[in-house]
Design a protein around this motif. Structure first.
Motif, PDB file in Angstrom:
ATOM      1  N   LEU A  89      76.048 -53.191 -42.437  1.00 45.87           N
ATOM      2  CA  LEU A  89      75.853 -54.433 -41.601  1.00 45.87           C
ATOM      3  C   LEU A  89      76.135 -54.021 -39.995  1.00 45.87           C
ATOM      4  CD1 LEU A  89      74.593 -57.130 -41.234  1.00 45.87           C
ATOM      5  CD2 LEU A  89      76.972 -58.120 -41.949  1.00 45.87           C
ATOM      6  N   TYR A  90      75.076 -54.063 -39.374  1.00 44.06           N
ATOM      7  CA  TYR A  90      75.294 -54.024 -38.091  1.00 44.06           C
ATOM      8  C   TYR A  90      74.763 -55.094 -37.134  1.00 44.06           C
ATOM      9  CZ  TYR A  90      75.134 -48.907 -38.702  1.00 44.06           C
ATOM     10  OH  TYR A  90      75.235 -47.588 -38.881  1.00 44.06           O
ATOM     11  N   LEU A  91      75.648 -55.980 -36.508  1.00 47.64           N
ATOM     12  CA  LEU A  91      75.093 -56.897 -35.481  1.00 47.64           C
ATOM     13  C   LEU A  91      75.461 -56.427 -34.071  1.00 47.64           C
ATOM     14  CD1 LEU A  91      75.670 -58.498 -38.226  1.00 47.64           C
ATOM     15  CD2 LEU A  91      76.124 -60.373 -36.894  1.00 47.64           C
ATOM     16  N   PHE A  92      74.253 -56.273 -33.462  1.00 50.25           N
ATOM     17  CA  PHE A  92      74.135 -55.526 -32.338  1.00 50.25           C
ATOM     18  C   PHE A  92      74.517 -56.536 -31.002  1.00 50.25           C
ATOM     19  CE2 PHE A  92      71.510 -52.547 -34.736  1.00 50.25           C
ATOM     20  CZ  PHE A  92      72.480 -51.621 -34.929  1.00 50.25           C
ATOM     21  N   ASN A  93      74.382 -57.791 -31.284  1.00 51.22           N
ATOM     22  CA  ASN A  93      74.443 -58.713 -30.040  1.00 51.22           C
ATOM     23  C   ASN A  93      75.676 -59.122 -29.932  1.00 51.22           C
ATOM     24  OD1 ASN A  93      74.025 -59.955 -32.506  1.00 51.22           O
ATOM     25  ND2 ASN A  93      73.007 -61.863 -31.808  1.00 51.22           N
ATOM     26  N   MET A  94      76.611 -58.019 -29.505  1.00 49.66           N
ATOM     27  CA  MET A  94      77.894 -58.424 -29.254  1.00 49.66           C
ATOM     28  C   MET A  94      78.602 -58.460 -27.882  1.00 49.66           C
ATOM     29  SD  MET A  94      79.186 -58.861 -32.335  1.00 49.66           S
ATOM     30  CE  MET A  94      80.982 -58.664 -32.521  1.00 49.66           C
ATOM     31  N   HIS A  95      79.672 -58.254 -27.645  1.00 54.18           N
ATOM     32  CA  HIS A  95      80.196 -58.561 -26.367  1.00 54.18           C
ATOM     33  C   HIS A  95      80.486 -57.265 -25.590  1.00 54.18           C
ATOM     34  CE1 HIS A  95      83.615 -57.561 -28.976  1.00 54.18           C
ATOM     35  NE2 HIS A  95      84.400 -57.203 -27.945  1.00 54.18           N
ATOM     36  N   ASP A  96      80.291 -56.137 -26.224  1.00 56.01           N
ATOM     37  CA  ASP A  96      80.097 -54.809 -25.590  1.00 56.01           C
ATOM     38  C   ASP A  96      79.646 -53.750 -26.527  1.00 56.01           C
ATOM     39  OD1 ASP A  96      82.340 -53.643 -27.153  1.00 56.01           O
ATOM     40  OD2 ASP A  96      83.410 -53.289 -25.529  1.00 56.01           O
ATOM     41  N   GLY A  97      78.955 -52.555 -25.901  1.00 57.88           N
ATOM     42  CA  GLY A  97      78.365 -51.555 -26.860  1.00 57.88           C
ATOM     43  C   GLY A  97      79.145 -51.035 -27.984  1.00 57.88           C
ATOM     44  N   GLN A  98      80.319 -50.584 -27.620  1.00 61.47           N
ATOM     45  CA  GLN A  98      81.240 -50.050 -28.526  1.00 61.47           C
ATOM     46  C   GLN A  98      81.454 -50.972 -29.890  1.00 61.47           C
ATOM     47  OE1 GLN A  98      84.717 -50.992 -29.578  1.00 61.47           O
ATOM     48  NE2 GLN A  98      84.837 -49.060 -31.098  1.00 61.47           N
ATOM     49  N   ALA A  99      81.560 -52.415 -29.653  1.00 65.29           N
ATOM     50  CA  ALA A  99      81.619 -53.127 -30.782  1.00 65.29           C
ATOM     51  C   ALA A  99      80.613 -53.370 -31.644  1.00 65.29           C
ATOM     52  CB  ALA A  99      82.198 -54.525 -30.335  1.00 65.29           C
ATOM     53  N   ALA A 100      79.327 -53.376 -30.740  1.00 62.96           N
ATOM     54  CA  ALA A 100      78.053 -53.650 -31.544  1.00 62.96           C
ATOM     55  C   ALA A 100      77.653 -52.483 -32.463  1.00 62.96           C
ATOM     56  CB  ALA A 100      77.141 -53.643 -30.365  1.00 62.96           C
ATOM     57  N   LEU A 101      78.159 -51.316 -32.288  1.00 65.85           N
ATOM     58  CA  LEU A 101      77.984 -50.287 -33.224  1.00 65.85           C
ATOM     59  C   LEU A 101      78.870 -49.831 -34.640  1.00 65.85           C
ATOM     60  CD1 LEU A 101      77.880 -47.519 -30.433  1.00 65.85           C
ATOM     61  CD2 LEU A 101      75.737 -48.586 -31.296  1.00 65.85           C
ATOM     62  N   GLN A 102      79.863 -50.880 -34.713  1.00 65.98           N
ATOM     63  CA  GLN A 102      80.645 -50.822 -35.767  1.00 65.98           C
ATOM     64  C   GLN A 102      79.982 -51.601 -37.064  1.00 65.98           C
ATOM     65  OE1 GLN A 102      83.691 -49.393 -35.191  1.00 65.98           O
ATOM     66  NE2 GLN A 102      82.673 -48.900 -33.273  1.00 65.98           N
ATOM     67  N   ASN A 103      80.040 -50.872 -38.008  1.00 63.86           N
ATOM     68  CA  ASN A 103      79.572 -51.271 -39.330  1.00 63.86           C
ATOM     69  C   ASN A 103      80.433 -52.297 -39.968  1.00 63.86           C
ATOM     70  OD1 ASN A 103      78.871 -51.711 -41.906  1.00 63.86           O
ATOM     71  ND2 ASN A 103      79.344 -49.686 -42.819  1.00 63.86           N
ATOM     72  N   TRP A 104      80.104 -53.640 -40.156  1.00 64.58           N
ATOM     73  CA  TRP A 104      80.879 -54.695 -40.538  1.00 64.58           C
ATOM     74  C   TRP A 104      81.459 -54.566 -42.038  1.00 64.58           C
ATOM     75  CZ3 TRP A 104      80.197 -60.128 -38.830  1.00 64.58           C
ATOM     76  CH2 TRP A 104      79.858 -60.277 -37.372  1.00 64.58           C
ATOM     77  N   ILE A 105      80.789 -53.786 -42.748  1.00 64.14           N
ATOM     78  CA  ILE A 105      81.163 -53.508 -44.206  1.00 64.14           C
ATOM     79  C   ILE A 105      82.589 -52.962 -44.257  1.00 64.14           C
ATOM     80  CG2 ILE A 105      80.441 -53.201 -46.493  1.00 64.14           C
ATOM     81  CD1 ILE A 105      79.147 -55.733 -44.958  1.00 64.14           C
ATOM     82  N   SER A 106      82.360 -51.493 -43.664  1.00 59.18           N
ATOM     83  CA  SER A 106      83.640 -50.625 -43.827  1.00 59.18           C
ATOM     84  C   SER A 106      83.567 -49.971 -42.468  1.00 59.18           C
ATOM     85  CB  SER A 106      83.211 -49.697 -44.971  1.00 59.18           C
ATOM     86  OG  SER A 106      82.438 -49.002 -44.703  1.00 59.18           O
ATOM     87  N   ASN A 107      84.524 -48.903 -42.391  1.00 55.75           N
ATOM     88  CA  ASN A 107      84.637 -48.104 -41.265  1.00 55.75           C
ATOM     89  C   ASN A 107      83.891 -46.840 -41.629  1.00 55.75           C
ATOM     90  OD1 ASN A 107      85.583 -47.436 -38.799  1.00 55.75           O
ATOM     91  ND2 ASN A 107      87.563 -46.496 -39.382  1.00 55.75           N
ATOM     92  N   ASN A 108      82.861 -46.968 -42.390  1.00 60.81           N
ATOM     93  CA  ASN A 108      81.904 -45.740 -42.623  1.00 60.81           C
ATOM     94  C   ASN A 108      80.647 -46.021 -41.903  1.00 60.81           C
ATOM     95  OD1 ASN A 108      83.864 -44.154 -44.387  1.00 60.81           O
ATOM     96  ND2 ASN A 108      83.292 -45.442 -45.899  1.00 60.81           N
TER      97      ASN A 108
END
Length: 525
Positions: free
Chosen positions: A317-336
């Protein structure tokens, strides 16, 4: 965004009080209507820490004010901690225009919103004995951003940002007289202009003296106009003020201790909140921490996904509309399967990532459909996609992976006159109107049934098609991966997910949860 520094050991933190509260803290709770226990605890601890460090007694009623911005309402934000009476001489804030009252503080709209402190330096202040402080969480800058300011007469009383400099003007705007400058392009943090004599003047950032002078004499008179917050003459600020104080001058040591206590207070306000463990794990992976308001919106989203039974059915699950680009690229479900931006696709805060065919700008996910041991594809027989795209209807592929020859396996969505979800070259599901901008799509495919939803309205249902999901190359977003050849697509993504087949009511819940996030994220930073 502002990152709270680690605990510092050269000042005293009072032990957490239970009940009764400190009498000054209790007076503020009564006036401001603060009933939340963790807010009470954080503010009570701040008050008692100020007292144990001999700083509280440097704030004199009728001459000083502390606005701790707790309680998340205009009424709670209006009161002065030092003198929480509902009278003008207690410097109760008067709010004007459009303002936000959030867990992060007082939020300006940059157009009409400001607060009048009712504090006039020429009436209540002392020449050569003043400090102004504020904590700001917003990175927006302009040529003239003064969050705490007053003009009038020959004097100027302000601390603010101007032309890549943080400035303290106490009390004259001429360099070498009443003006200190500190070169910076980042206004985020706790800033304090401090004058404790007719000749000594200092500027502190997060408790450290970054500029000082023994020659900036206080030529002129105290300003006659009232101090405004989030407004300087005709300019209105889009900043978030988490804390403001108006007081007497301090020694640099006391000013440093005071700053650290303020930072600790704002940290304590967040520390006791009952976050989901998944929220804390996710935000710990962010290089730049979110605002408290955004962190709590993330928490609400995760909690809602768990309650709806969807969280454990998603692999990515990606939510790309975040506060910065690095945070936007994180998978919410796990660190994979954290995404990687390739060839610099455009990131826009609160909006998402935009790919481009020119220059093959795209996102890589690391997710290979037939090489994921823990995925929720139900033995390669069922899959769910969710997508929200912008701003164009001419994209070739907002996401996709193709392996083998044209007769082998695809897993891609094509949008170019014909809207189709392919799982191999000859088998696809036609989906009407997927190219519509600004809509959420949930697409579910199994061996028994296929359907698609636009927002929470069914736009396609069909019987089973023969298929497998067996692409052996990595999934790409805002583009396509065809046998290891990566291309970009002129489409932007706000969110995307993949996982187990969802039932129709789960798709409806997912839509409402993601839409709630999207509708509210703009006001969190």
């Amino acid at each position: 965004m502002f990152i709270f520094p680690p605990a510092i050991l050269d000042f005293k933190i009072a032990s957490q009080a239970s009940s009764p509260w400190d009498s000054d803290a209790q007076a503020f709770f009564n006036a401001a209507g603060i009933v939340n226990s963790y807010q009470q605890t954080a503010l009570n601890n701040f008050v008692t820490s100020l007292k144990s460090n001999n700083i509280w007694n440097q704030f004199v009623k009728g001459q000083t004010a502390i606005y701790p911005f707790v309680g998340d309402t205009s009424n709670a934000f209006a009161y002065n901690l030092i003198d929480p009476r509902d009278v003008s001489v207690a410097f109760k804030l008067q709010f004007n225009g459009s303002l936000g009252y959030t867990v992060d503080g007082l939020v300006g709209d940059g157009a009409t919103g400001y607060a009048n402190t009712q504090y006039q330096p020429s009436v209540f202040g002392t020449l050569g004995n003043t400090h102004l402080s504020f904590m700001n969480l917003n990175t927006s800058t302009n040529t003239n951003f003064f969050p705490v300011v007053t003009f009038g007469g020959t004097g100027t009383t302000t601390v603010g940002w101007n032309a890549n400099n943080m400035q303290s003007r106490l009390y004259n705007s001429t360099a070498g007289q009443g003006l200190l400058l500190y070169a910076t392009t980042n206004p985020v943090g706790f800033w304090m202009g401090n004058r404790n004599s007719s000749t000594y003047h200092s500027l502190l950032y997060d408790g450290a003296v970054v500029s000082s002078s023994t020659g900036t004499t206080n030529i002129g008179t105290l300003a006659t106009g009232p101090l405004y917050l989030l407004r300087s003459t005709a300019t209105y600020l889009p900043w978030t003020l988490s804390f403001v104080s108006i007081g007497l001058g301090m020694s640099d040591n006391d000013a440093s201790t005071y700053a650290k206590l303020v930072i600790q207070y704002r940290k304590d306000l967040d520390a006791a909140y009952p976050y989901q463990p998944e929220t804390l794990t996710l935000v710990s992976r962010y290089n730049n921490q979110p605002t408290i308001a955004l962190k709590r919106l993330i928490d609400t989203t995760i909690s809602s996904l768990k309650t709806a039974g969807i969280w454990n059915k998603l692999d990515v699950l990606y939510l790309f509309n975040m506060h910065d680009g690095q945070a936007a690229l994180q998978n919410w479900i796990s660190n994979n399967y954290n995404a990687t931006a390739v060839n610099a696709p455009t990131f826009t805060v609160k909006t998402g990532y935009l790919g481009a065919s020119s220059g093959a700008k795209h996102l890589r996910t690391g997710f290979i459909p037939n090489n994921v041991s823990t995925y929720d594809f139900l033995n390669n027989s069922a899959v769910h996609f969710n997508i929200y795209q912008y701003p164009t209807t001419t994209a070739t592929a907002p996401f996709g992976t193709i392996s083998g020859t044209a007769s082998n396996n695809y897993l891609t969505l094509y949008i170019n006159g014909v809207d189709r979800l392919y799982w191999n070259a000859n088998n696809y599901m036609a989906i009407n109107d997927v190219s519509t901008v600004g809509a959420y799509y949930s697409i579910d495919v199994s061996k028994g049934f296929h359907y698609a939803y636009q927002n929470d309205v069914s736009i396609m249902q069909s019987a089973a098609y023969s298929h497998t999901f067996d692409s052996s190359v990595e999934m790409v977003l805002c583009g396509l991966n065809s046998n290891g050849s990566y291309s970009g697509s002129n489409t932007g993504l706000r969110n995307w997910s993949i996982g187990q087949f969802l039932m129709w009511y789960e798709d409806a819940s997912l839509y409402r949860i993601l839409k709630y996030f999207d509708d509210n994220v703009g006001g969190t930073f």
